[in-house]
Write an enzyme that holds these catalytic residues in place. Structure first.
Site, PDB file in Angstrom:
ATOM      1  CB  ALA A  63      40.951  14.822   7.238  1.00 18.54           C
ATOM      2  N   GLY A 108      37.434  14.183  10.907  1.00 18.87           N
ATOM      3  CA  GLY A 108      36.884  13.204  10.097  1.00 18.87           C
ATOM      4  C   GLY A 108      36.578  11.903  10.944  1.00 18.87           C
ATOM      5  CD  GLU A 111      33.821  15.374   9.297  1.00 19.77           C
ATOM      6  OE1 GLU A 111      34.893  15.372   9.009  1.00 19.77           O
ATOM      7  OE2 GLU A 111      33.122  16.646   8.886  1.00 19.77           O
ATOM      8  CD  GLU A 131      36.523  19.446  11.227  1.00 19.16           C
ATOM      9  OE1 GLU A 131      36.283  19.888  12.445  1.00 19.16           O
ATOM     10  OE2 GLU A 131      36.541  18.237  11.015  1.00 19.16           O
TER      11      GLU A 131
END
Ligand code: CAA
Length: 261
Positions: A63, A108, A111, A131
């Site tokens: 992200a 992300g 993910e 993260e």
């Protein structure tokens, strides 16, 4: 201009995440474009989807850290929901989705790959959930899907250590199904997608649904899910055609082509 390029090859849709300057990091605009690209797919035609990243360095580097850096708690939760809703759209898409992971799949990015049904990667692929090193948890499903895909213990190790793993280790722990030289990855993903697309479309969708719906159910309930979907195949013309094709011993019969009926 969209951050997602959509290309059709026969009955396969190839979605390329195209933000190379930021290693295809997912900001709100990329996420919106991904949702729009998924919504735009003509599922009367498309029988399998491949998702990859542009360039030869990165699938998705996570992200967008710049965009996340100033979020409040409420905005952070909403950003997580936005990603989760879109990745769930992939997971519940009626047709199978293959991730062709062509480099970094971090945060992300990993993910996104995990929301797909099948993961193939290039030799230079790197996977990880960095993260906790940024002061946050994984936010687009990582805590849930990694534990289900590999094992709770391995998910704990990867997420809590924030240490990346390379393609051979991803293969060893079952995060990906196969590793290819970079130039062979996309052809291999498309070849697999076309092989899936050549099978009976209703049956393929039913298999995805049976696996997806059944996996979180107790076995007795999960088997009922399978029984209902198995039974429903017998109401299709493709079942009659596929079985008649097998039983026809004529050596000169034409190649098998399912009509999606
Ligand atoms: N967000 C925003 N920008 C990113 C980015 C990200 N996740 N990853 C890379 N970029 C940008 C860099 O800032 C850089 O931009 P500039 O050229 O404008 O400086 C450009 O992409 C190229 O990156 P690098 O110069 O860093 O390239 P590198 O080869 O030296 O390193 C890398 C590559 C190891 C992937 C490194 O870029 C990196 O560590 N990126 C961040 C990875 C990360 O932590 N991802 C998780 C994000 S958190 C998350 O995803 C939360 C969630 O679960 C929803």
């Amino acid at each position: 201009m969209s951050y997602i390029q959509v290309e059709y090859q026969e009955q396969v849709a190839l979605l390329t995440i195209d933000r190379p300057k930021a290693l295809n990091a997912l900001n709100s605009a990329v996420l919106d474009d991904l949702a729009a690209a998924l919504d735009s797919l003509d599922l009367a035609v498309v029988r399998c989807v491949v998702i990859t990243g542009s360039g030869s360095k990165s699938f998705v580097a996570g992200a967008d850290i710049g965009e996340m850096s100033s979020l409040t708690a409420e905005e952070g939760e909403a950003f997580g929901k936005k990603g989760n809703d879109i990745f769930r759209k992939i997971e519940t898409l009626p047709v199978p989705v293959i991730a062709a992971v062509n480099g970094f799949a971090l945060g992300g990015g990993n993910e996104l790959a995990m929301a797909c049904d099948i993961r193939l990667c290039s030799e230079n692929a790197v996977f990880g959930q960095p993260e906790v090193g940024l002061g946050i948890t994984p936010g687009f499903g990582g805590t849930q899907r990694l534990a289900r895909l590999v094992s709770p213990g391995m998910a704990m190790q990867l997420i809590l250590s924030a240490k990346n793993i390379k393609a051979p280790e991803a293969l060893r722990i079952g995060l990906v199904n196969a590793v290819y030289p970079q130039e062979e990855l996309l052809p291999a993903a498309l070849k697999l997608a076309k092989a899936i697309a050549a099978n009976a479309p209703y049956a393929v969708r039913a298999c995805k649904k049976a696996i997806r719906d059944g996996i979180d159910l107790p076995m007795d309930e999960a088997l009922v899910v399978e029984e209902k979907l198995f039974g429903s195949c017998f109401a299709t013309e493709d079942q009659k055609y596929g079985m008649a094709y097998f039983l026809d011993k004529n050596k000169d019969k034409p190649a098998k082509v399912f009509q999606n009926k």
